[in-house]
Scaffold this motif. Structure first.
Motif, PDB file in Angstrom:
ATOM      1  N   THR A  24     -25.888   1.691 -15.601  1.00  0.00           N
ATOM      2  CA  THR A  24     -25.255   2.675 -16.446  1.00  0.00           C
ATOM      3  C   THR A  24     -26.357   3.613 -17.174  1.00  0.00           C
ATOM      4  O   THR A  24     -25.806   4.683 -17.571  1.00  0.00           O
ATOM      5  N   ARG A  52     -23.985  10.128 -10.250  1.00  0.00           N
ATOM      6  CA  ARG A  52     -22.831  10.971  -9.847  1.00  0.00           C
ATOM      7  C   ARG A  52     -21.587   9.856 -10.125  1.00  0.00           C
ATOM      8  O   ARG A  52     -20.360  10.393 -10.570  1.00  0.00           O
ATOM      9  N   HIS A  95     -20.639   7.935 -12.180  1.00  0.00           N
ATOM     10  CA  HIS A  95     -19.896   7.727 -13.649  1.00  0.00           C
ATOM     11  C   HIS A  95     -19.249   8.581 -13.942  1.00  0.00           C
ATOM     12  O   HIS A  95     -18.049   8.388 -14.601  1.00  0.00           O
ATOM     13  N   GLU A  96     -19.267   9.945 -13.167  1.00  0.00           N
ATOM     14  CA  GLU A  96     -17.983  10.874 -13.610  1.00  0.00           C
ATOM     15  C   GLU A  96     -16.882  10.583 -12.662  1.00  0.00           C
ATOM     16  O   GLU A  96     -15.934  11.251 -12.863  1.00  0.00           O
ATOM     17  N   ALA A 150     -15.899   7.739 -11.450  1.00  0.00           N
ATOM     18  CA  ALA A 150     -15.260   6.307 -11.531  1.00  0.00           C
ATOM     19  C   ALA A 150     -15.406   5.834 -12.881  1.00  0.00           C
ATOM     20  O   ALA A 150     -15.763   4.760 -13.183  1.00  0.00           O
ATOM     21  N   PRO A 151     -15.054   6.666 -13.981  1.00  0.00           N
ATOM     22  CA  PRO A 151     -15.255   6.094 -15.251  1.00  0.00           C
ATOM     23  C   PRO A 151     -14.356   4.965 -15.758  1.00  0.00           C
ATOM     24  O   PRO A 151     -14.580   4.414 -16.728  1.00  0.00           O
ATOM     25  N   ASP A 152     -13.287   4.945 -14.945  1.00  0.00           N
ATOM     26  CA  ASP A 152     -12.349   3.706 -15.428  1.00  0.00           C
ATOM     27  C   ASP A 152     -12.578   2.534 -14.477  1.00  0.00           C
ATOM     28  O   ASP A 152     -11.758   1.480 -14.582  1.00  0.00           O
ATOM     29  N   ARG A 158     -15.201  -0.883 -14.182  1.00  0.00           N
ATOM     30  CA  ARG A 158     -16.297  -1.620 -14.925  1.00  0.00           C
ATOM     31  C   ARG A 158     -17.245  -2.180 -13.865  1.00  0.00           C
ATOM     32  O   ARG A 158     -17.136  -2.419 -12.672  1.00  0.00           O
ATOM     33  N   ARG A 218     -11.333  12.517  -6.401  1.00  0.00           N
ATOM     34  CA  ARG A 218     -11.870  12.884  -7.529  1.00  0.00           C
ATOM     35  C   ARG A 218     -12.987  13.777  -7.521  1.00  0.00           C
ATOM     36  O   ARG A 218     -13.472  14.020  -8.716  1.00  0.00           O
ATOM     37  N   LEU A 274     -18.861  -2.159  -8.623  1.00  0.00           N
ATOM     38  CA  LEU A 274     -17.921  -1.545  -9.773  1.00  0.00           C
ATOM     39  C   LEU A 274     -16.385  -2.081  -9.205  1.00  0.00           C
ATOM     40  O   LEU A 274     -16.118  -1.982  -8.054  1.00  0.00           O
ATOM     41  N   LYS A 318     -12.209  -2.123 -10.323  1.00  0.00           N
ATOM     42  CA  LYS A 318     -10.946  -1.813 -11.299  1.00  0.00           C
ATOM     43  C   LYS A 318      -9.670  -2.709 -10.836  1.00  0.00           C
ATOM     44  O   LYS A 318      -9.167  -2.802  -9.743  1.00  0.00           O
TER      45      LYS A 318
END
Length: 198
Positions: free
Chosen positions: A9, A14, A16-17, A19-21, A23, A94, A155, A157
């Motif tokens: 983190t 890139r 991060h912008e 897949a901000p949703d 974890r 996205r 990561l 979801k």
């Protein structure tokens, strides 16, 4: 070696912008010593790699993946319509314009991941089923000794209660069997292909 989530983190990836949703589930330092431009070799190793379950994979690794695919069939976790482009849209939808215009990178022949994007220092690939939408992220980072190595982040979801229960249920198997075997396999293949990177 397992790393804290901040190892992922705190870097300006890139992902991060995009897949901000999602974890951060896990972050690992990979045994892949190399030079500043070696990430494409590792991505090729992942995408052209042997399928889990082949004879050269470890017994534990083969067994755990065989069990996972069998449970997936029994519980209909991986059926048509449950993956990327079915249950969830692709993260490629996205992407900002600069990444959308760039080649996405290779898809895997042996694993159920689809490439999202490939840059000189990071690669992201995604998969989805009824339990979750996941991202495999490889970053190429300085190793602190004048060289470079890869860092792998997973990561996720989760998809509702089923997804949360699934991720909790598989956690011990990932740490005891899957990740140790995967890291050994990655390191072994990286050493075996060292001559191709000279």
């Amino acid at each position: 070696m397992r790393l804290p989530s901040t190892a992922h983190t705190s870097r300006p990836w890139r992902i991060h912008e995009i897949a901000p949703d999602f974890r951060v589930e896990d972050v690992w330092a990979l045994p892949t010593p190399g030079g500043p431009d070696d990430l494409p070799y590792l991505v090729r190793q992942f995408t052209d790699g042997e399928e889990p379950g082949k004879a050269s994979s470890s017994f534990v690794y083969r067994t755990l993946f065989a069990l996972r695919w069998k449970l997936g069939r029994l519980l209909h976790l991986d059926g048509a319509g449950s993956g990327v482009g079915g249950r969830v849209p692709s993260l490629r939808d996205r992407l900002p314009a600069d990444l959308r215009a760039a080649p996405p990178g290779p898809d895997s022949d042996s694993l159920p991941f689809r490439s999202v994007y490939l840059l000189h220092d990071e690669w992201a690939a995604e998969l989805a089923n009824r339990t979750m939408h996941g991202v495999l992220h490889l970053g190429w980072v300085p190793d602190g000794a004048g060289g470079y190595r890869a860092q792998m982040a997973v990561l996720v979801k989760p998809n509702g209660l089923l997804g949360a229960a699934y991720m909790l249920g598989i956690k011990p198997f990932r740490y005891v069997g899957v990740y140790p075997a995967l890291l050994r396999s990655i390191g072994r293949r990286w050493e075996e292909t060292a001559g191709q990177r000279k």
